[in-house]
Design a protein around this motif. Structure first.
Motif, PDB file in Angstrom:
ATOM      1  N   CYS A   9      -5.137  -5.769  -6.367  1.00  0.00           N
ATOM      2  CA  CYS A   9      -5.508  -6.312  -5.055  1.00  0.00           C
ATOM      3  C   CYS A   9      -4.281  -6.630  -4.211  1.00  0.00           C
ATOM      4  O   CYS A   9      -4.257  -6.368  -3.008  1.00  0.00           O
ATOM      5  CB  CYS A   9      -6.383  -7.552  -5.217  1.00  0.00           C
ATOM      6  N   LYS A  10      -3.249  -7.168  -4.844  1.00  0.00           N
ATOM      7  CA  LYS A  10      -2.015  -7.474  -4.112  1.00  0.00           C
ATOM      8  C   LYS A  10      -1.332  -6.195  -3.644  1.00  0.00           C
ATOM      9  O   LYS A  10      -0.839  -6.124  -2.516  1.00  0.00           O
ATOM     10  CB  LYS A  10      -1.071  -8.299  -4.990  1.00  0.00           C
ATOM     11  N   ILE A  11      -1.310  -5.182  -4.486  1.00  0.00           N
ATOM     12  CA  ILE A  11      -0.734  -3.895  -4.083  1.00  0.00           C
ATOM     13  C   ILE A  11      -1.472  -3.349  -2.865  1.00  0.00           C
ATOM     14  O   ILE A  11      -0.857  -2.938  -1.874  1.00  0.00           O
ATOM     15  CB  ILE A  11      -0.769  -2.882  -5.257  1.00  0.00           C
ATOM     16  N   LEU A  12      -2.803  -3.353  -2.922  1.00  0.00           N
ATOM     17  CA  LEU A  12      -3.605  -2.857  -1.806  1.00  0.00           C
ATOM     18  C   LEU A  12      -3.378  -3.696  -0.544  1.00  0.00           C
ATOM     19  O   LEU A  12      -3.290  -3.155   0.564  1.00  0.00           O
ATOM     20  CB  LEU A  12      -5.086  -2.832  -2.182  1.00  0.00           C
ATOM     21  N   HIS A  13      -3.272  -4.989  -0.710  1.00  0.00           N
ATOM     22  CA  HIS A  13      -3.011  -5.888   0.412  1.00  0.00           C
ATOM     23  C   HIS A  13      -1.694  -5.514   1.102  1.00  0.00           C
ATOM     24  O   HIS A  13      -1.645  -5.316   2.314  1.00  0.00           O
ATOM     25  CB  HIS A  13      -2.979  -7.339  -0.079  1.00  0.00           C
ATOM     26  N   TYR A  14      -0.633  -5.396   0.329  1.00  0.00           N
ATOM     27  CA  TYR A  14       0.680  -5.084   0.895  1.00  0.00           C
ATOM     28  C   TYR A  14       0.709  -3.691   1.527  1.00  0.00           C
ATOM     29  O   TYR A  14       1.277  -3.495   2.604  1.00  0.00           O
ATOM     30  CB  TYR A  14       1.779  -5.196  -0.167  1.00  0.00           C
ATOM     31  N   LEU A  15       0.105  -2.712   0.870  1.00  0.00           N
ATOM     32  CA  LEU A  15       0.115  -1.351   1.408  1.00  0.00           C
ATOM     33  C   LEU A  15      -0.729  -1.227   2.677  1.00  0.00           C
ATOM     34  O   LEU A  15      -0.407  -0.424   3.557  1.00  0.00           O
ATOM     35  CB  LEU A  15      -0.350  -0.346   0.355  1.00  0.00           C
ATOM     36  N   GLN A  16      -1.796  -2.006   2.779  1.00  0.00           N
ATOM     37  CA  GLN A  16      -2.586  -1.985   4.008  1.00  0.00           C
ATOM     38  C   GLN A  16      -1.812  -2.596   5.170  1.00  0.00           C
ATOM     39  O   GLN A  16      -2.001  -2.207   6.320  1.00  0.00           O
ATOM     40  CB  GLN A  16      -3.907  -2.727   3.820  1.00  0.00           C
ATOM     41  N   GLN A  17      -0.946  -3.533   4.877  1.00  0.00           N
ATOM     42  CA  GLN A  17      -0.126  -4.124   5.938  1.00  0.00           C
ATOM     43  C   GLN A  17       1.023  -3.209   6.332  1.00  0.00           C
ATOM     44  O   GLN A  17       1.409  -3.159   7.490  1.00  0.00           O
ATOM     45  CB  GLN A  17       0.416  -5.485   5.493  1.00  0.00           C
TER      46      GLN A  17
END
Length: 159
Positions: A9-17
């Motif tokens: 979830c953190k990876i997806l969060h950072y990559l979406q930003q």
């Protein structure tokens, strides 16, 4: 549905930003070594959770100043006619998004064009040329309040 842990979830969060973040930068943010972060990203890509990476373009800065939401009702609801409509819409670059919806209309299109004149041409020459459109209803965007592509991945405890 895939079972995502907090790190995913953190990876997806950072990559979406910021999809330009390098694996090394992500590993620093996550306090993990490079290899597990790299492997998680590849798994998320392979499983189709990360569909693709894109650059978001400011539509107004490239002259696309008019955004319109257009509701479409079809005359006939056969599989063949529905497929013809979808195929035609997929070929129209002005249509940014298309949703099959329930209610009074069958489809909702998000259309981006230069100006009202170009929208009129689109409506009359492209949409109007489709044989199965029963009616359409256009809604013109006067101002954009929120526009994001980010799906919330982190709950309040994880942030």
């Amino acid at each position: 549905m895939y079972n995502l842990d907090d790190t995913d979830c953190k990876i997806l969060h950072y990559l979406q930003q910021d999809a330009t973040l390098k694996t090394r930068e992500l590993s620093e943010k996550l306090n993990l070594s490079y290899t597990p972060v790299y492997e998680r990203i590849r798994r998320l890509e392979k499983e189709g959770i990360i569909k693709k990476y894109v650059a978001l373009v400011d539509r107004e800065k490239v002259g696309k100043k008019l955004m319109v939401f257009c509701n479409i009702a079809l005359k006939e609801h056969s599989l063949t006619m529905g497929e013809k409509f979808v195929k035609a819409v997929l070929a129209m670059p002005e249509v940014m998004e298309c949703f099959n919806i329930s209610g009074d209309y069958d489809f909702l299109l998000k259309i981006v064009v230069n100006d009202m004149s170009q929208y009129q041409h689109f409506l009359m020459q492209k949409l109007g040329a489709l044989e199965n459109i029963g009616s359409s209803h256009s809604l013109f965007v006067m101002g954009e309040i929120k526009n994001t592509s980010e799906i919330e991945m982190l709950d309040s405890k994880t942030k």
